[in-house]
Design a protein around this motif. Structure first.
Motif, mmCIF file in Angstrom:
data_model
loop_
_atom_site.group_PDB
_atom_site.id
_atom_site.type_symbol
_atom_site.label_atom_id
_atom_site.label_comp_id
_atom_site.label_asym_id
_atom_site.label_seq_id
_atom_site.Cartn_x
_atom_site.Cartn_y
_atom_site.Cartn_z
ATOM 1 N N ASP A 1 0.823 -1.213 0.000
ATOM 2 C CA ASP A 1 0.000 0.000 0.000
ATOM 3 C C ASP A 1 0.853 1.257 0.000
ATOM 4 O OD1 ASP A 1 -2.406 -1.326 -0.042
ATOM 5 O OD2 ASP A 1 -2.550 -1.432 2.138
ATOM 6 N N ASP A 2 2.100 1.130 0.457
ATOM 7 C CA ASP A 2 2.961 2.306 0.593
ATOM 8 C C ASP A 2 4.013 2.406 -0.510
ATOM 9 O OD1 ASP A 2 4.404 0.114 1.366
ATOM 10 O OD2 ASP A 2 5.292 1.042 3.147
ATOM 11 N N LEU A 3 3.761 1.782 -1.637
ATOM 12 C CA LEU A 3 4.690 1.871 -2.764
ATOM 13 C C LEU A 3 4.769 3.321 -3.243
ATOM 14 C CD1 LEU A 3 6.497 0.604 -4.896
ATOM 15 C CD2 LEU A 3 4.457 -0.051 -6.181
ATOM 16 N N GLN A 4 5.977 3.896 -3.180
ATOM 17 C CA GLN A 4 6.158 5.325 -3.453
ATOM 18 C C GLN A 4 6.302 5.585 -4.958
ATOM 19 O OE1 GLN A 4 6.609 7.784 -0.643
ATOM 20 N NE2 GLN A 4 5.453 6.053 0.140
ATOM 21 N N MET A 5 5.246 5.318 -5.707
ATOM 22 C CA MET A 5 5.289 5.534 -7.149
ATOM 23 C C MET A 5 3.886 5.800 -7.653
ATOM 24 S SD MET A 5 6.831 3.083 -10.187
ATOM 25 C CE MET A 5 8.504 3.689 -10.092
ATOM 26 N N ASN A 6 3.797 6.684 -8.634
ATOM 27 C CA ASN A 6 2.525 6.953 -9.273
ATOM 28 C C ASN A 6 1.969 5.664 -9.873
ATOM 29 O OD1 ASN A 6 0.720 7.776 -11.573
ATOM 30 N ND2 ASN A 6 1.175 9.792 -10.707
ATOM 31 N N GLU A 7 0.668 5.448 -9.715
ATOM 32 C CA GLU A 7 0.079 4.172 -10.135
ATOM 33 C C GLU A 7 0.237 3.924 -11.631
ATOM 34 O OE1 GLU A 7 -1.366 0.598 -8.922
ATOM 35 O OE2 GLU A 7 -1.044 2.344 -7.613
ATOM 36 N N ILE A 8 0.201 4.981 -12.434
ATOM 37 C CA ILE A 8 0.331 4.765 -13.878
ATOM 38 C C ILE A 8 1.733 4.307 -14.231
ATOM 39 C CG2 ILE A 8 1.005 7.118 -14.523
ATOM 40 C CD1 ILE A 8 -1.464 4.748 -16.357
ATOM 41 N N LYS A 9 2.743 4.756 -13.454
ATOM 42 C CA LYS A 9 4.112 4.281 -13.656
ATOM 43 C C LYS A 9 4.233 2.808 -13.286
ATOM 44 C CE LYS A 9 6.326 8.024 -15.019
ATOM 45 N NZ LYS A 9 7.001 8.074 -16.335
ATOM 46 N N ILE A 10 3.539 2.440 -12.219
ATOM 47 C CA ILE A 10 3.532 1.025 -11.826
ATOM 48 C C ILE A 10 2.957 0.175 -12.955
ATOM 49 C CG2 ILE A 10 2.542 -0.629 -10.193
ATOM 50 C CD1 ILE A 10 2.541 1.631 -8.105
ATOM 51 N N TRP A 11 1.847 0.642 -13.516
ATOM 52 C CA TRP A 11 1.210 -0.086 -14.624
ATOM 53 C C TRP A 11 2.155 -0.197 -15.818
ATOM 54 C CZ3 TRP A 11 -1.960 -3.448 -16.351
ATOM 55 C CH2 TRP A 11 -2.499 -3.400 -17.633
ATOM 56 N N GLU A 12 2.867 0.856 -16.126
ATOM 57 C CA GLU A 12 3.800 0.826 -17.256
ATOM 58 C C GLU A 12 4.929 -0.171 -17.013
ATOM 59 O OE1 GLU A 12 4.839 4.931 -17.437
ATOM 60 O OE2 GLU A 12 3.306 5.415 -18.925
ATOM 61 N N HIS A 13 5.438 -0.242 -15.777
ATOM 62 C CA HIS A 13 6.503 -1.200 -15.460
ATOM 63 C C HIS A 13 5.992 -2.640 -15.521
ATOM 64 C CE1 HIS A 13 9.813 1.453 -14.657
ATOM 65 N NE2 HIS A 13 9.111 2.169 -13.801
ATOM 66 N N VAL A 14 4.762 -2.844 -15.089
ATOM 67 C CA VAL A 14 4.179 -4.195 -15.177
ATOM 68 C C VAL A 14 4.054 -4.619 -16.638
ATOM 69 C CG1 VAL A 14 2.077 -5.533 -14.781
ATOM 70 C CG2 VAL A 14 3.010 -4.097 -12.952
ATOM 71 N N LEU A 15 3.611 -3.710 -17.489
ATOM 72 C CA LEU A 15 3.526 -4.026 -18.922
ATOM 73 C C LEU A 15 4.916 -4.314 -19.499
ATOM 74 C CD1 LEU A 15 0.937 -1.336 -20.108
ATOM 75 C CD2 LEU A 15 0.556 -3.805 -19.936
ATOM 76 N N GLU A 16 5.898 -3.511 -19.072
ATOM 77 C CA GLU A 16 7.274 -3.733 -19.535
ATOM 78 C C GLU A 16 7.766 -5.121 -19.121
ATOM 79 O OE1 GLU A 16 11.721 -1.758 -18.869
ATOM 80 O OE2 GLU A 16 9.951 -0.885 -17.912
ATOM 81 N N TRP A 17 7.465 -5.497 -17.875
ATOM 82 C CA TRP A 17 7.852 -6.826 -17.375
ATOM 83 C C TRP A 17 7.161 -7.915 -18.194
ATOM 84 C CZ3 TRP A 17 5.333 -10.976 -15.099
ATOM 85 C CH2 TRP A 17 6.121 -11.894 -14.405
ATOM 86 N N GLY A 18 5.868 -7.726 -18.468
ATOM 87 C CA GLY A 18 5.135 -8.722 -19.246
ATOM 88 C C GLY A 18 5.658 -8.852 -20.663
ATOM 89 N N LEU A 19 6.025 -7.738 -21.297
ATOM 90 C CA LEU A 19 6.594 -7.795 -22.652
ATOM 91 C C LEU A 19 7.917 -8.549 -22.661
ATOM 92 C CD1 LEU A 19 5.823 -4.179 -23.924
ATOM 93 C CD2 LEU A 19 4.955 -6.301 -24.925
ATOM 94 N N ALA A 20 8.713 -8.376 -21.609
ATOM 95 C CA ALA A 20 10.004 -9.080 -21.541
ATOM 96 C C ALA A 20 9.809 -10.588 -21.448
ATOM 97 C CB ALA A 20 10.811 -8.573 -20.350
ATOM 98 N N LYS A 21 8.701 -11.009 -20.872
ATOM 99 C CA LYS A 21 8.419 -12.446 -20.770
ATOM 100 C C LYS A 21 7.844 -13.010 -22.076
ATOM 101 C CE LYS A 21 9.620 -12.151 -16.504
ATOM 102 N NZ LYS A 21 11.004 -12.508 -16.152
ATOM 103 N N ASN A 22 7.462 -12.111 -22.996
ATOM 104 C CA ASN A 22 6.899 -12.531 -24.279
ATOM 105 C C ASN A 22 7.619 -11.770 -25.386
ATOM 106 O OD1 ASN A 22 4.332 -14.199 -23.393
ATOM 107 N ND2 ASN A 22 4.300 -12.331 -22.163
#
Length: 1018
Positions: free
Chosen positions: A157-178
């Protein structure tokens, strides 16, 4: 440091470790050729030696090892399932080698997540990533982290990052797996989306999709909507388009709250105060869902840590802008505080700030109640500076110490310079603790300009307005269903063929609907279900328009219909914008509800310059004594509109109007769209409005309309001291009948023909059409040019000619049919400014009246037509009319030859003789008037004096330093000490002619004011 472990060891066998005779096991450690014997190839011999000493004797000598070897021991202990040692080494590294762990974070992160037992190190890594995500993502190959690590991070809950940046990093991680997927989702097939959805199946439920801005949702989530469950996407779309909606998703996660270094407040209080800073009304229809946390709160001072003295406050908080004070009242649940948008400084007595506020609330068991907020009223005294003061707001919230090095010993709340009282008692209070936090904030400044004008004054009245724009769509759909009786009203049941059938039925209607004039909620509920009727580009553009506040239509756009708005300058979009400014709704954030029209007021036209005149006399006769007015000024020859809001009344019996809620504004408006909106709120509330019989609606010295004579047109119009005179480029009306003409214009047809005389240079300058016609004529100056305009009536062309030569259009003299004819001629002659002015989007007639006028005009232009419409063609009908109303008002005059300038007000500046002398001595002229309000009565005492500048600091009986304003022995205010409040206020008849009170003796003061007076200079 050596540590002995015996809790899991029954005896110390360290002595037999070196026994080479009675062993029964050989252990090969390491890899050839560096081996001892046993199958533990992942452990170095020297590391195993340390492990073996632990196994036999419970001894671990960490001081003898470097940190990297300790990590290797930890890994070996984990492999050998030595749980006690694993727990000890994790704790040791975290508590004693934090800096080394952070410096080698990638190694620690990879090592900890390769095991299922190094949970403390995993937690350390997740905490560090949560606190400094940007730093980690920049240094770490984020796409290589294990899924388990990513999930633990997303759960925070205390992740110090804008939520849209978190979403972008998750997408980046997912692209790296595919690796076969390209970054652009518009190229993905349905199978590609399924592949990515499967990769992110454990991450997607942890994204706080409800914590984005509508703009981010549109640009960053909408393209990936196939990754989300349909019900989640629909709920998100509803949430971002309808501000009243609540998340219906059972798995809703609240916004991440970051980290707040405070012992007094929590995130709920931080959210509440942030809304107060941004003037977001919790009770209005634009209240935000959930926590509102746009700012980072940085701790500057904590009393229990840094001290409770004025000196510590000034040393830690001076010259830091935008600070918030929180004060915990000792022995209670009460929290007091205030917001200072400027800086604290010790070199002044008072700080001037218009956005200051103070507040109080009670917080117990994380429940906030009894919250009160009070905005500053006297902005000149918003902040109370001084070396013995802590954070003090006027005299309304004072934190004071008898010495700047001692703890605060005089703390109180009163009602003086702020709007409301925040405590029920004036009693002093003790501080348990207090904190000072800073935050980021922005402000807008108004620009100067020079302009010519058209203007209107509107009165805004509270009203419940029907959404007439929505009925337009509903009636069209109802008509379409009537043409297709086999279709059900519910579009959910329609097939693709049904949509095509309806689209064909409405093919001529759909392009005429003003889809951009709806509320975002109406678009969601009434248009989106029918999206298959719209072209894909139009639907996507509408979605962008309603989710992105800064977007503008990228395709053909029709401005909103003005309905009953009687204005030739503005439309409902502008009314909505100004209404938000009036209600102090922040329009800078990218929330979807800001897009929808906000129309809580009815705007009633009081005056139109082109109709009623441009004189101060007309303005005052029509607009005086009417509260809550908005002025709109059209700058001639530009797209610019200026104006201002006056929440009180216009009058002529005084020089200045005092209000804290007035503002001026400017923006550009063209083709139904406005941009570059700037608002400037009043700073000097005593000079908010500039009154005079020679002025029109004037705001301070910042926006002035003035005339040299009250019955003549404005001849001085300026903003920020920049002056110009009204003109229409240049007025040639005087030479219209001059014999120097070089063009004759034959207008009309027999028998109604008239010849007009004109000048080539003027016609070419004003009308592109006439320029082209005259260019084809003989260029010989000795030959008159002759033009024929048979399609135009002479009386209509007379009106056009006056406009061409002088910019004059007398609407009061024409009826609606004549105005329609003027519009048609202006369009034919390409007089675009006049066409825009007469455009009929603001029709305010009954539809049957519009119809009758069109019929009347059509018949007049085509006398061969019969009144029977069955024989008519579509070209015979044109629907363009304007109706004008008249208003009545009155004039009221008072005798006001003097300007009264306030020198001192007791409730604002203090009731001490010292303050009186500092503010009233040595004024430029020697005339002043004193007014004294007697406490607990309706009585006002006072006096006029010519020699106020003679008050001085020596032992003079009348002008001594302990005296305030004194009128001989008859009326005077006096204190026992020049620094104390007046404690001896007296009246008796002595040196003046008449008695002014029935009772002599002492009296108490509620307030007093002294004004310098001077003759008004016109």
């Amino acid at each position: 440091m050596s540590t002995q472990f015996f809790s899991n060891l029954s005896r110390n066998y360290i002595e037999i470790l070196e026994d080479s005779e009675y062993y029964d096991v050989t252990i090969e450690v390491g890899k050839d050729p560096n081996t001892k014997i046993f199958q533990l190839p992942n452990i170095l011999p020297e590391i195993f030696q340390i492990i073996l000493k632990y196994i036999y004797g419970g001894i671990l000598s960490l001081n003898e090892q470097n940190i990297s070897d300790i990590l290797k021991v930890l890994v070996a202990a984990d492999e050998l399932l030595l749980h006690e040692l694993v727990d000890h080494l994790q704790t040791y590294l975290i508590e004693n080698e934090t800096d080394w762990l952070k410096s080698n974070f990638e190694l620690i992160h990879r090592t900890s997540f390769q095991s299922n037992h190094l949970l403390e190190l995993q937690k350390f890594c997740t905490n560090f990533m949560s606190e400094s995500p940007d730093k980690i993502f920049e240094s770490l190959d984020f796409t290589s982290i294990p899924e388990k690590s990513l999930i633990m991070l997303l759960e925070r809950d205390d992740l110090q990052m804008n939520e849209i940046k978190i979403w972008e990093h998750v997408l980046e991680w997912g692209l790296a797996k595919n690796s076969t997927l390209v970054p652009d989702p518009s190229t993905w097939t349905n199978d590609d989306f399924k592949t990515m959805k499967n990769t992110l199946r454990c991450c997607l439920p942890l994204i706080r999709f409800y914590s984005l801005s509508s703009n981010d949702f549109l640009k960053k989530v909408h393209p990936y909507k196939k990754l989300l469950k349909p019900e989640l996407y629909e709920d998100l779309l509803k949430y971002y388009l309808d501000f009243k909606s609540k998340p219906s998703n059972s798995n809703y996660l609240p916004p991440r709250y970051g980290k707040l270094d405070s012992k007094i407040i929590d995130m709920k209080i931080a959210s509440l105060v942030s809304k107060w800073i941004d003037k977001i009304n919790e009770n209005c229809k634009c209240a935000l869902n959930g926590l509102y946390l746009p700012y980072e709160f940085k701790l500057l001072l904590r009393g229990s840590r840094d001290g409770l003295s004025p000196n510590r406050f000034h040393s830690l908080c001076e010259n830091v802008p935008k600070t918030i004070t929180f004060i915990k009242v000792k022995g209670t649940d009460e929290i007091l505080g205030g917001y200072n948008p400027i800086i604290w400084e010790i070199s002044k007595n008072w700080g001037e700030a218009r956005d200051c506020f103070i507040f109080s609330l009670k917080n117990k068991n994380d429940i906030i109640k009894d919250e009160k907020i009070s905005y500053v009223k006297e902005i000149d005294s918003a902040l109370n500076y001084g070396k013995n003061y802590g954070p003090s707001f006027g005299k309304d919230l004072v934190i004071y110490g008898s010495s700047d090095y001692k703890d605060y010993d005089d703390n109180c709340c009163k009602l003086v310079y702020y709007e409301e009282k925040i405590r029920d008692t004036d009693n002093k209070f003790s501080i348990e603790d207090y904190e000072k936090l800073s935050q980021n904030h922005t402000e807008i400044l108004v620009a100067n300009t020079m302009y010519n004008i058209e203007f209107e004054a509107e009165q805004n009245l509270k009203s419940q307005m029907d959404d007439l724009r929505m009925k337009e769509i509903e009636h069209v759909l109802k008509w379409g269903l009537a043409q297709n009786p086999t279709l059900t009203p519910d579009p959910i049941t329609w097939t693709d063929d049904d949509f095509k059938t309806m689209e064909n039925s409405l093919q001529y209607c759909l392009p005429l609907i003003r889809f951009y004039s709806l509320s975002s909620k109406n678009f969601l509920e009434k248009v989106r279900p029918y999206k298959k009727l719209l072209k894909h580009q139009l639907y996507e553009d509408l979605l962008k328009y309603y989710l992105d506040f800064e977007s503008v239509p990228s395709i053909n756009f029709s401005p909103p219909r003005n309905g009953k708005l009687d204005s030739k300058i503005i439309n409902l979009n502008i009314i909505s914008l100004v209404s938000k400014w009036v209600d102090k709704i922040d329009i800078s954030s990218n929330f979807a509800y800001q897009r929808e029209l906000y129309l809580p007021y009815e705007f009633k036209l009081l005056l139109r310059g082109s109709r009623d005149g441009f004189t101060p006399d007309k303005f005052h006769s029509l607009c005086d004594d009417i509260p809550k007015t908005v002025t709109f000024i059209k700058v001639k020859g530009t797209d610019e509109i200026l104006g201002g809001y006056n929440p009180i009344i216009w009058v002529t019996n005084k020089n200045w109007g005092e209000t804290k809620d007035s503002f001026i504004f400017s923006f550009k408006y063209k083709n139904g769209l406005f941009k570059d909106g700037i608002i400037s709120n009043v700073k000097k509330i005593n000079y908010a409005l500039n009154y005079s019989q020679l002025r029109g609606p004037s705001f301070g010295w910042d926006l002035i309309l003035r005339s040299s004579n009250r019955i003549e047109d404005y001849d001085e119009i300026y903003s920020k001291q920049r002056i110009c005179l009204p003109n229409f480029f240049q007025n040639y009306i005087e030479i219209l009948d001059d014999e120097t003409y070089d063009v004759t214009i034959e207008v009309g047809e027999d028998p109604n023909v008239k010849i007009f005389h004109a000048h080539t240079i003027i016609l070419c300058h004003r009308s592109p059409y006439l320029r082209r016609v005259l260019a084809k004529k003989n260029n010989d100056d000795s030959i008159l040019s002759h033009i024929k305009l048979p399609n135009i009536l002479p009386e209509t062309f007379q009106i056009i000619l006056k406009y061409i030569y002088g910019g004059i259009l007398s609407l009061n003299e024409q009826d609606n049919l004549e105005m329609l004819k003027v519009l048609i001629v202006a369009n034919e002659l390409l007089l675009n400014e006049l066409v825009d002015y007469l455009q009929p989007d603001d029709l305010r007639m009954k539809e049957i009246e519009v119809w009758e006028h069109v019929l009347k005009w059509g018949l007049a232009q085509n006398p061969m037509l019969t009144p029977d419409p069955i024989t008519w063609t579509d070209d015979d009908f044109k629907k363009n009319l304007i109706i004008i109303a008249n208003l009545l008002a009155y004039i009221r005059e008072l005798y006001l030859p003097y300007e009264f300038k306030l020198l001192i007000r007791g409730s604002r500046d203090g009731f001490t003789p010292k303050r009186f002398h500092s503010l009233c001595n040595n004024i430029i002229n020697n005339r002043s008037v004193t007014f004294i309000k007697v406490k607990g009565t309706d009585e006002i005492l006072g006096g006029y004096t010519w020699i106020i500048s003679n008050y001085r600091y020596y032992n003079n009986y009348y002008y001594g330093e302990n005296n305030g304003p004194r009128f001989c022995n008859d009326l005077y205010l006096r204190a026992s000490d020049p620094n104390n409040d007046y404690d001896y206020n007296y009246y008796q008849q002595s040196d003046y002619e008449k008695k002014i009170r029935d009772i002599g003796g002492q009296f108490q003061i509620e307030d007093y004011e002294i004004f310098q007076i001077d003759n008004i200079k016109f």
